[in-house]
Design a protein around this motif. Structure first.
Motif, PDB file in Angstrom:
ATOM      1  N   UNK A 120       2.618  -1.953  12.477  1.00 31.47           N
ATOM      2  CA  UNK A 120       2.751  -0.841  11.529  1.00 31.47           C
ATOM      3  C   UNK A 120       3.663  -1.219  10.359  1.00 31.47           C
ATOM      4  N   UNK A 121       3.293  -0.804   9.174  1.00 32.65           N
ATOM      5  CA  UNK A 121       4.126  -1.033   7.993  1.00 32.65           C
ATOM      6  C   UNK A 121       5.141   0.107   7.913  1.00 32.65           C
ATOM      7  N   UNK A 122       6.428  -0.181   7.960  1.00 36.17           N
ATOM      8  CA  UNK A 122       7.422   0.901   7.955  1.00 36.17           C
ATOM      9  C   UNK A 122       7.513   1.592   6.593  1.00 36.17           C
ATOM     10  N   UNK A 123       7.363   2.900   6.610  1.00 39.54           N
ATOM     11  CA  UNK A 123       7.508   3.755   5.423  1.00 39.54           C
ATOM     12  C   UNK A 123       6.764   3.196   4.201  1.00 39.54           C
ATOM     13  N   UNK A 124       5.452   3.021   4.302  1.00 40.36           N
ATOM     14  CA  UNK A 124       4.690   2.469   3.159  1.00 40.36           C
ATOM     15  C   UNK A 124       4.676   3.416   1.964  1.00 40.36           C
ATOM     16  N   UNK A 125       4.708   2.814   0.769  1.00 37.50           N
ATOM     17  CA  UNK A 125       4.648   3.574  -0.475  1.00 37.50           C
ATOM     18  C   UNK A 125       3.658   2.901  -1.421  1.00 37.50           C
ATOM     19  N   UNK A 126       2.883   3.716  -2.128  1.00 36.28           N
ATOM     20  CA  UNK A 126       1.914   3.169  -3.079  1.00 36.28           C
ATOM     21  C   UNK A 126       2.642   2.526  -4.263  1.00 36.28           C
ATOM     22  N   UNK A 127       2.106   1.413  -4.749  1.00 34.50           N
ATOM     23  CA  UNK A 127       2.654   0.724  -5.922  1.00 34.50           C
ATOM     24  C   UNK A 127       1.862   1.202  -7.138  1.00 34.50           C
ATOM     25  N   UNK A 128       2.407   2.170  -7.845  1.00 32.71           N
ATOM     26  CA  UNK A 128       1.687   2.817  -8.947  1.00 32.71           C
ATOM     27  C   UNK A 128       1.814   1.998 -10.226  1.00 32.71           C
ATOM     28  N   UNK A 129       0.670   1.783 -10.883  1.00 34.53           N
ATOM     29  CA  UNK A 129       0.655   0.985 -12.112  1.00 34.53           C
ATOM     30  C   UNK A 129       0.783   1.845 -13.366  1.00 34.53           C
ATOM     31  N   UNK A 130       0.146   3.001 -13.381  1.00 36.65           N
ATOM     32  CA  UNK A 130       0.206   3.853 -14.568  1.00 36.65           C
ATOM     33  C   UNK A 130       1.606   4.441 -14.733  1.00 36.65           C
ATOM     34  N   UNK A 131       2.108   4.446 -15.947  1.00 37.43           N
ATOM     35  CA  UNK A 131       3.454   4.937 -16.221  1.00 37.43           C
ATOM     36  C   UNK A 131       3.472   6.422 -16.551  1.00 37.43           C
ATOM     37  N   UNK A 132       2.316   6.969 -16.898  1.00 36.01           N
ATOM     38  CA  UNK A 132       2.245   8.377 -17.265  1.00 36.01           C
ATOM     39  C   UNK A 132       2.086   9.234 -16.013  1.00 36.01           C
ATOM     40  N   UNK A 133       3.101  10.043 -15.730  1.00 32.89           N
ATOM     41  CA  UNK A 133       3.043  10.969 -14.600  1.00 32.89           C
ATOM     42  C   UNK A 133       2.796  10.251 -13.266  1.00 32.89           C
ATOM     43  N   UNK A 134       3.529   9.182 -12.964  1.00 31.68           N
ATOM     44  CA  UNK A 134       3.231   8.391 -11.761  1.00 31.68           C
ATOM     45  C   UNK A 134       3.420   9.159 -10.456  1.00 31.68           C
ATOM     46  N   UNK A 135       4.274  10.187 -10.467  1.00 29.89           N
ATOM     47  CA  UNK A 135       4.499  10.942  -9.228  1.00 29.89           C
ATOM     48  C   UNK A 135       3.279  11.739  -8.806  1.00 29.89           C
ATOM     49  N   UNK A 136       2.277  11.868  -9.694  1.00 31.65           N
ATOM     50  CA  UNK A 136       1.054  12.592  -9.385  1.00 31.65           C
ATOM     51  C   UNK A 136      -0.152  11.653  -9.301  1.00 31.65           C
ATOM     52  N   UNK A 137       0.117  10.392  -8.935  1.00 25.35           N
ATOM     53  CA  UNK A 137      -0.949   9.400  -8.772  1.00 25.35           C
ATOM     54  C   UNK A 137      -0.906   8.874  -7.340  1.00 25.35           C
ATOM     55  N   UNK A 138      -2.074   8.667  -6.744  1.00 25.51           N
ATOM     56  CA  UNK A 138      -2.170   8.185  -5.366  1.00 25.51           C
ATOM     57  C   UNK A 138      -3.128   7.003  -5.304  1.00 25.51           C
ATOM     58  N   UNK A 139      -3.037   6.270  -4.186  1.00 28.12           N
ATOM     59  CA  UNK A 139      -3.995   5.223  -3.864  1.00 28.12           C
ATOM     60  C   UNK A 139      -4.849   5.689  -2.693  1.00 28.12           C
ATOM     61  N   UNK A 140      -6.092   5.252  -2.655  1.00 26.51           N
ATOM     62  CA  UNK A 140      -7.027   5.660  -1.609  1.00 26.51           C
ATOM     63  C   UNK A 140      -7.222   4.531  -0.596  1.00 26.51           C
ATOM     64  N   UNK A 141      -7.178   4.898   0.686  1.00 26.56           N
ATOM     65  CA  UNK A 141      -7.386   3.929   1.767  1.00 26.56           C
ATOM     66  C   UNK A 141      -8.389   4.500   2.759  1.00 26.56           C
ATOM     67  N   UNK A 142      -9.235   3.625   3.320  1.00 23.68           N
ATOM     68  CA  UNK A 142     -10.252   4.054   4.279  1.00 23.68           C
ATOM     69  C   UNK A 142      -9.620   4.315   5.645  1.00 23.68           C
ATOM     70  N   UNK A 143     -10.045   5.405   6.263  1.00 24.93           N
ATOM     71  CA  UNK A 143      -9.666   5.743   7.631  1.00 24.93           C
ATOM     72  C   UNK A 143     -10.960   6.080   8.357  1.00 24.93           C
ATOM     73  N   UNK A 144     -11.600   5.061   8.929  1.00 23.80           N
ATOM     74  CA  UNK A 144     -12.921   5.257   9.503  1.00 23.80           C
ATOM     75  C   UNK A 144     -13.914   5.586   8.396  1.00 23.80           C
ATOM     76  N   UNK A 145     -14.613   6.710   8.548  1.00 22.93           N
ATOM     77  CA  UNK A 145     -15.563   7.142   7.531  1.00 22.93           C
ATOM     78  C   UNK A 145     -14.918   8.069   6.504  1.00 22.93           C
ATOM     79  N   UNK A 146     -13.630   8.330   6.670  1.00 26.00           N
ATOM     80  CA  UNK A 146     -12.920   9.202   5.740  1.00 26.00           C
ATOM     81  C   UNK A 146     -11.921   8.393   4.925  1.00 26.00           C
ATOM     82  N   UNK A 147     -11.143   9.071   4.078  1.00 31.78           N
ATOM     83  CA  UNK A 147     -10.136   8.416   3.269  1.00 31.78           C
ATOM     84  C   UNK A 147      -8.809   9.147   3.411  1.00 31.78           C
ATOM     85  N   UNK A 148      -7.723   8.385   3.247  1.00 34.51           N
ATOM     86  CA  UNK A 148      -6.402   8.985   3.129  1.00 34.51           C
ATOM     87  C   UNK A 148      -5.821   8.534   1.794  1.00 34.51           C
TER      88      UNK A 148
END
Length: 594
Positions: A207-235
């Motif tokens: 397990x990766x401890x306390x993972x955080x997305x590495x946001x590239x966009x500088x405009x409003x970064x706190x409202x940007x997310x990365x998408x990861x596959x969880x089976x047939x769904x996404x988180x």
């Protein structure tokens, strides 16, 4: 005593029936649509004499020609000024086209407006002039992106919107996240533990401890997310390490279907002032720092048009951008209660309930179900953002208004089975997407087939319950009352079976003093640039799956709170890709020669 109660009950029932019958619907209007409370406090109205001046003839007539509001002399003194502007502009664009407006059933189809093409292979759009015998071409989905022009999701728990950014990767690696000490770690996969918690796993299977997305966009970064596959769904993971629970919604190309199986189609327009403003700005003839709001700006735009041998007949309307939604008129039991146009739409092979493949096009009569009207006015370069719907679209959730005795009245959620986008108002869940569009192909979202979802207007008049949406109203009920009041007034003043009686203003939003928008709604912030008016505005046919208590039109059509600006290519999502009219005409001529 029993007889007394029977009499009281009879009076209550009679009063309810009378209340329904006394609503401002014409005999031609829908009878199963949203009911406007007739006893609302008349806090926003139009006098009969003033309303008569809206008509080209000087007198209100059934389905008569309405002239546009004068945006150059817009008074902007109170909320009602904005709502009156919205009502008049809707009445204008849905007026019959005749005389100086030339061909087309409505002003919308006349040469005063241009259709906006979809993005082409070069990531460009063109303005399509409404020439004689030109057929409108509609699309099966509406692309709505966030401030960074990224796809948007909504957090199920909070209702907040987040943009989806492509995760950072290195050569020959998978997506990277930061761990608890700030080091970049490759995510091998995502899984759930024995308690159902989401865990990000590294290449070593740890397990990766306390993972955080590495946001590239500088405009409003706190409202940007990365998408990861969880089976047939996404988180979805944000930069603070929060996992956002959501399903990608309409902003990521969802398709919408009426309960009768009719797909909803979309088309954007701009008026001639917008077209020549864009042309002049992109050709370096005039400043492109903000949309026109003054007589001087209007005159400079008219001069550019005149240099190209074009006269702008309604230049005082200033710049306008419209987004519209439609269904096939033949699918409706009451098509005469809708504004209609002729248009070309894609057709489908529907044999596979999980995927519809386009198989051609057809020209049919289309019925208007929703419209966004956006326009610049004096003192407001951020523009007024108004939206309208057909009365029969979908039921309203519970809301409050203030009656003529200054008492707050709570209206329970509307019920029934006679809605266009709701099979039964008691059925839940509401506003859950069933399908997406990829180009013209439509794909079901598991576990659904390609089918209609149940739609509810969760913020019926652009205001959240128990919140304050603008500085002029002390409650949501007061804000709602203004919108209901102006709707009642317009419906009462429209003559006979005027088709426009079947549509309602849901609300309009702007910023105080025309400040550059921050994208934040008034209820959560009161600093300059917050959205006011009806500050959590949504249209059930265009923001079906993105109706929230903290979001407004200007959330997506802004640069965010960190660096608010008034640039047209920030406020408008079509502006930057649109080619100047000269380039448009040249391109069309080249295609004709081929």
């Amino acid at each position: 005593m029993k007889n007394k109660f029977k009499v009281i009950a009879a009076v209550v029932v009679f009063g309810f029936l009378l209340w329904r019958c006394s609503t401002p619907h014409s005999s031609n209007a829908v009878v199963n649509g949203s009911i406007l409370p007739p006893d609302v406090l008349p806090s926003c109205t139009v006098t009969k004499d003033t309303f008569n001046t809206w008509f080209a003839s000087g007198t209100a007539t059934e389905n008569g020609l309405v002239t546009p509001a004068n945006s150059v002399t817009f008074p902007h003194q109170n909320n009602c000024d904005f709502y009156q502007w919205s009502e008049r502009m809707f009445s204008w664009v849905t007026s019959p086209a005749s005389g100086a407006y030339g061909q087309g059933n409505t002003i919308l189809e006349s040469p005063v407006f241009y259709s906006v093409s979809p993005v082409d292979s070069a990531n460009q759009r063109v303005l399509i002039p409404h020439l004689p015998n030109t057929i409108l071409r509609m699309s099966n989905h509406l692309v709505k992106n966030g401030p960074n022009r990224l796809p948007v999701i909504k957090d199920k728990k909070t209702g907040k919107l987040f943009e989806i950014e492509t995760p950072v990767v290195r050569a020959n690696t998978k997506a990277l996240v930061k761990n608890d000490v700030g080091a970049a770690v490759e995510v091998d996969h995502v899984q759930t533990d024995a308690k159902g918690a989401i865990v990000f796993m590294d290449k070593a299977g740890k397990p990766i401890p306390h993972p955080k997305a590495i946001i590239q966009h500088k405009n409003n970064p706190q409202h940007i997310v990365h998408r990861f596959a969880l089976g047939k769904k996404f988180v979805f993971l944000d930069s603070a390490g929060n996992v956002i629970e959501s399903e990608e919604g309409q902003a990521t190309n969802d398709a919408l279907m009426a309960k009768n199986g009719a797909l909803v189609y979309y088309l954007s327009f701009v008026n001639d002032v917008y077209a020549y403003y864009l042309t002049g700005a992109k050709n370096g003839q005039i400043s492109g720092s903000q949309f026109p709001t003054t007589a001087a700006a209007r005159d400079s735009i008219c001069a550019i048009a005149q240099a190209n041998h074009v006269t702008l007949p309604d230049s005082n309307a200033l710049a306008m951008e419209l987004k519209t939604s439609w269904v096939e008129a033949s699918s409706l039991s009451d098509p005469n209660n809708y504004v209609t146009v002729n248009a070309s739409i894609p057709t489908y092979d529907t044999t596979n309930s999980a995927q519809w493949i386009p198989k051609g096009e057809k020209i049919v009569k289309m019925a208007l179900v929703g419209m966004h009207i956006v326009g610049s006015v004096a003192g407001h370069p951020e523009m007024i953002w108004a939206t309208f719907e057909h009365l029969n679209n979908a039921p309203n959730a519970t809301f409050q208004y203030i009656d003529t005795n200054n008492k707050t009245v709570t209206v329970p959620q509307e019920q029934g089975t006679n809605w266009l986008f709701n099979a039964n108002a008691v059925d839940t869940p509401y506003n859950v997407s069933h399908m997406k569009a990829a180009g013209d192909t439509i794909n079901a979202i598991a576990p659904h087939t390609i089918s209609a979802s149940n739609t509810l207007r969760t913020m019926p008049w652009g205001s959240a319950m128990d919140s304050v949406t603008n500085q002029q109203d002390k409650s949501s009920a007061a804000s709602n009352s203004e919108i209901i009041s102006i709707n009642n007034t317009i419906h009462q003043l429209l003559v006979g079976n005027d088709i426009r009686k079947n549509y309602i203003l849901i609300g309009a939003t702007w910023t105080d003093g025309g400040a550059a928008p921050t994208g934040i709604s008034y209820g959560s912030d009161t600093t300059a640039g917050v959205s006011i008016g009806t500050s959590v505005l949504a249209n059930s046919t265009m923001e079906t799956y993105f109706q929230g208590t903290t979001t407004s039109c200007l959330y997506c059509h802004s640069n965010g709170p960190a660096n608010p600006v008034l640039f047209p290519d920030t406020l408008s999502h079509i502006y930057s890709k649109l080619q100047p009219l000269i380039a448009t005409h040249d391109l069309l001529n080249k295609k004709k020669k081929k």
